[in-house]
Design a protein around this motif. Structure first.
Motif, PDB file in Angstrom:
ATOM      1  N   ARG A  66       0.822  -1.214   0.000  1.00 28.95           N
ATOM      2  CA  ARG A  66       0.000   0.000   0.000  1.00 28.95           C
ATOM      3  C   ARG A  66       0.851   1.257   0.000  1.00 28.95           C
ATOM      4  NH1 ARG A  66      -4.362  -2.306   4.442  1.00 28.95           N
ATOM      5  NH2 ARG A  66      -5.792  -3.282   2.922  1.00 28.95           N
ATOM      6  N   ARG A  67       1.971   1.252   0.737  1.00 28.14           N
ATOM      7  CA  ARG A  67       2.848   2.423   0.741  1.00 28.14           C
ATOM      8  C   ARG A  67       3.489   2.639  -0.631  1.00 28.14           C
ATOM      9  NH1 ARG A  67       4.244   0.458   5.962  1.00 28.14           N
ATOM     10  NH2 ARG A  67       6.133  -0.519   5.165  1.00 28.14           N
ATOM     11  N   VAL A  68       3.904   1.538  -1.251  1.00 31.64           N
ATOM     12  CA  VAL A  68       4.492   1.638  -2.591  1.00 31.64           C
ATOM     13  C   VAL A  68       3.468   2.195  -3.581  1.00 31.64           C
ATOM     14  CG1 VAL A  68       5.355   0.289  -4.542  1.00 31.64           C
ATOM     15  CG2 VAL A  68       6.199  -0.185  -2.234  1.00 31.64           C
ATOM     16  N   ALA A  69       2.250   1.663  -3.526  1.00 30.03           N
ATOM     17  CA  ALA A  69       1.202   2.123  -4.444  1.00 30.03           C
ATOM     18  C   ALA A  69       0.881   3.596  -4.216  1.00 30.03           C
ATOM     19  CB  ALA A  69      -0.046   1.264  -4.265  1.00 30.03           C
ATOM     20  N   GLU A  70       0.864   3.996  -2.958  1.00 27.69           N
ATOM     21  CA  GLU A  70       0.565   5.400  -2.655  1.00 27.69           C
ATOM     22  C   GLU A  70       1.643   6.320  -3.218  1.00 27.69           C
ATOM     23  OE1 GLU A  70      -0.376   8.278   1.221  1.00 27.69           O
ATOM     24  OE2 GLU A  70       0.091   6.147   1.490  1.00 27.69           O
ATOM     25  N   ARG A  71       2.907   5.911  -3.073  1.00 27.74           N
ATOM     26  CA  ARG A  71       3.996   6.737  -3.599  1.00 27.74           C
ATOM     27  C   ARG A  71       3.946   6.828  -5.121  1.00 27.74           C
ATOM     28  NH1 ARG A  71       8.643   7.445  -0.451  1.00 27.74           N
ATOM     29  NH2 ARG A  71       9.463   8.465  -2.321  1.00 27.74           N
ATOM     30  N   LEU A  72       3.546   5.736  -5.763  1.00 26.90           N
ATOM     31  CA  LEU A  72       3.536   5.696  -7.226  1.00 26.90           C
ATOM     32  C   LEU A  72       2.237   6.207  -7.836  1.00 26.90           C
ATOM     33  CD1 LEU A  72       5.169   2.171  -7.785  1.00 26.90           C
ATOM     34  CD2 LEU A  72       6.253   4.413  -8.091  1.00 26.90           C
ATOM     35  N   GLY A  73       1.194   6.309  -7.000  1.00 22.80           N
ATOM     36  CA  GLY A  73      -0.120   6.659  -7.540  1.00 22.80           C
ATOM     37  C   GLY A  73      -0.763   5.495  -8.255  1.00 22.80           C
ATOM     38  N   TRP A  74      -0.428   4.264  -7.835  1.00 17.61           N
ATOM     39  CA  TRP A  74      -0.971   3.053  -8.432  1.00 17.61           C
ATOM     40  C   TRP A  74      -2.056   2.467  -7.528  1.00 17.61           C
ATOM     41  CZ3 TRP A  74       3.850  -0.160 -10.406  1.00 17.61           C
ATOM     42  CH2 TRP A  74       4.534   0.604 -11.357  1.00 17.61           C
ATOM     43  N   HIS A  75      -2.528   1.273  -7.892  1.00 19.66           N
ATOM     44  CA  HIS A  75      -3.540   0.608  -7.073  1.00 19.66           C
ATOM     45  C   HIS A  75      -3.029  -0.751  -6.617  1.00 19.66           C
ATOM     46  CE1 HIS A  75      -7.557   0.011  -5.476  1.00 19.66           C
ATOM     47  NE2 HIS A  75      -7.417  -1.248  -5.820  1.00 19.66           N
ATOM     48  N   VAL A  76      -3.390  -1.120  -5.380  1.00 15.60           N
ATOM     49  CA  VAL A  76      -3.039  -2.417  -4.819  1.00 15.60           C
ATOM     50  C   VAL A  76      -4.136  -3.418  -5.136  1.00 15.60           C
ATOM     51  CG1 VAL A  76      -2.599  -3.714  -2.705  1.00 15.60           C
ATOM     52  CG2 VAL A  76      -1.694  -1.412  -2.950  1.00 15.60           C
ATOM     53  N   TYR A  77      -3.745  -4.609  -5.577  1.00 16.30           N
ATOM     54  CA  TYR A  77      -4.689  -5.699  -5.808  1.00 16.30           C
ATOM     55  C   TYR A  77      -4.290  -6.875  -4.920  1.00 16.30           C
ATOM     56  CZ  TYR A  77      -6.141  -3.017  -9.861  1.00 16.30           C
ATOM     57  OH  TYR A  77      -6.602  -2.015 -10.676  1.00 16.30           O
ATOM     58  N   ASP A  78      -5.114  -7.143  -3.929  1.00 17.88           N
ATOM     59  CA  ASP A  78      -4.894  -8.254  -3.002  1.00 17.88           C
ATOM     60  C   ASP A  78      -6.119  -9.154  -3.061  1.00 17.88           C
ATOM     61  OD1 ASP A  78      -3.950  -9.900  -0.946  1.00 17.88           O
ATOM     62  OD2 ASP A  78      -4.688  -8.574   0.621  1.00 17.88           O
ATOM     63  N   ARG A  79      -7.062  -8.959  -2.159  1.00 18.53           N
ATOM     64  CA  ARG A  79      -8.313  -9.730  -2.221  1.00 18.53           C
ATOM     65  C   ARG A  79      -9.100  -9.414  -3.490  1.00 18.53           C
ATOM     66  NH1 ARG A  79      -8.859 -14.181   0.266  1.00 18.53           N
ATOM     67  NH2 ARG A  79     -11.106 -13.959  -0.001  1.00 18.53           N
ATOM     68  N   GLU A  80      -8.820  -8.270  -4.083  1.00 11.25           N
ATOM     69  CA  GLU A  80      -9.512  -7.909  -5.318  1.00 11.25           C
ATOM     70  C   GLU A  80      -9.270  -8.924  -6.425  1.00 11.25           C
ATOM     71  OE1 GLU A  80      -8.526  -4.022  -3.180  1.00 11.25           O
ATOM     72  OE2 GLU A  80      -7.550  -5.934  -3.584  1.00 11.25           O
ATOM     73  N   ILE A  81      -8.121  -9.604  -6.373  1.00 11.58           N
ATOM     74  CA  ILE A  81      -7.831 -10.624  -7.385  1.00 11.58           C
ATOM     75  C   ILE A  81      -8.824 -11.771  -7.265  1.00 11.58           C
ATOM     76  CG2 ILE A  81      -6.120 -12.314  -8.164  1.00 11.58           C
ATOM     77  CD1 ILE A  81      -3.934 -10.374  -7.249  1.00 11.58           C
ATOM     78  N   VAL A  82      -9.056 -12.230  -6.041  1.00  9.63           N
ATOM     79  CA  VAL A  82     -10.025 -13.310  -5.819  1.00  9.63           C
ATOM     80  C   VAL A  82     -11.431 -12.828  -6.146  1.00  9.63           C
ATOM     81  CG1 VAL A  82     -10.949 -14.954  -4.133  1.00  9.63           C
ATOM     82  CG2 VAL A  82      -8.546 -14.295  -4.038  1.00  9.63           C
ATOM     83  N   LEU A  83     -11.734 -11.582  -5.797  1.00  7.98           N
ATOM     84  CA  LEU A  83     -13.046 -11.026  -6.119  1.00  7.98           C
ATOM     85  C   LEU A  83     -13.257 -10.984  -7.630  1.00  7.98           C
ATOM     86  CD1 LEU A  83     -15.643  -9.707  -5.117  1.00  7.98           C
ATOM     87  CD2 LEU A  83     -14.459  -7.506  -5.132  1.00  7.98           C
ATOM     88  N   GLY A  84     -12.193 -10.647  -8.374  1.00  8.35           N
ATOM     89  CA  GLY A  84     -12.304 -10.649  -9.830  1.00  8.35           C
ATOM     90  C   GLY A  84     -12.575 -12.032 -10.377  1.00  8.35           C
ATOM     91  N   ILE A  85     -11.945 -13.056  -9.799  1.00 11.28           N
ATOM     92  CA  ILE A  85     -12.207 -14.436 -10.213  1.00 11.28           C
ATOM     93  C   ILE A  85     -13.655 -14.804  -9.922  1.00 11.28           C
ATOM     94  CG2 ILE A  85     -11.607 -16.860  -9.816  1.00 11.28           C
ATOM     95  CD1 ILE A  85      -8.790 -15.912  -9.065  1.00 11.28           C
TER      96      ILE A  85
END
Length: 214
Positions: A56-75
């Motif tokens: 989350r810190r990396v994504a915040e610095r880059l302005g990106w999005h984190v995908y964790d449980r969202e991957i399973v939700l997408g499946i």
């Protein structure tokens, strides 16, 4: 920054592009060169290394999005399944007998190969869209390493027992340690069963960080 709800749009767009390229190839048309995926960062983490917080810190610095449980939700959404049912597959190895029984008794459960195929499909779509930090699920073993950074977070067991949120005041250190070791074993078995790789093989990563030292 992409929103979790945009996963379906990302996958639908990638699916349309793939279908167009397939038809052009079949018809002998001028199929364009496949564009590179990424950029993306994959974060493989041992329990107790703060992997999600780091992602989350990396994504915040880059302005990106984190995908964790969202991957399973997408499946789940792509296969019209329930996320709670699919959690049995998520970073867990499954024996043949257990899979057979679940297919009989659990409505909406996916076959193991189907789950893995959908995992690759969802993760690949997110990676192709780019600006993504993908957590766990062994994505570093099948995404194209030329277009992303593959990170592994590790630490000695004792340090992870102390850092893990379950190690709160009053928690039994022996029980926490057993949970940490069990989680390590489950992740190792999942990667071996799913991708025939060793999760601790340093060649599967571009950067391995001991969070107890850094």
């Amino acid at each position: 920054m992409a929103r979790p709800s945009s996963i379906e749009a990302i996958l639908e767009r990638q699916g349309r592009l793939s279908e167009v390229r397939r038809r052009l190839a079949d018809e002998g048309g001028p199929a364009r060169e496949q564009p590179p995926e990424g950029p993306w960062v994959s974060v493989s983490r041992q329990l107790g290394t703060g992997g999600l917080a780091t992602a989350r810190r990396v994504a915040e610095r880059l302005g990106w999005h984190v995908y964790d449980r969202e991957i399973v939700l997408g499946i789940a959404r792509h296969t019209h399944s329930r996320e709670a049912v699919l959690s049995h597959h998520d970073e867990h190895a499954i024996g043949k007998f257990d899979e057979y029984v679940r297919q009989l008794l659990v409505p909406g459960d996916l076959a193991r190969n189907t789950f893995l195929r959908e995992l690759v499909h969802v993760a690949w779509g997110l990676a192709r869209n780019g600006n993504a930090v993908l957590v766990g699920r062994g994505v570093n073993w099948f995404l194209d390493a030329r277009f992303g950074l593959r990170v592994r977070l590790v630490a000695p067991v004792g340090a992870r027992v102390a850092r893990w949120p379950a190690a709160r005041p009053g928690a039994d250190p022996a029980a926490v340690r057993a949970d940490v070791l069990r989680h390590d074993a489950e992740q190792t078995a999942f990667i071996r069963q799913s991708f025939a790789r060793d999760i601790d093989d340093p060649l599967g990563y571009d950067l391995v960080i001991n969070v107890a030292a850094l």
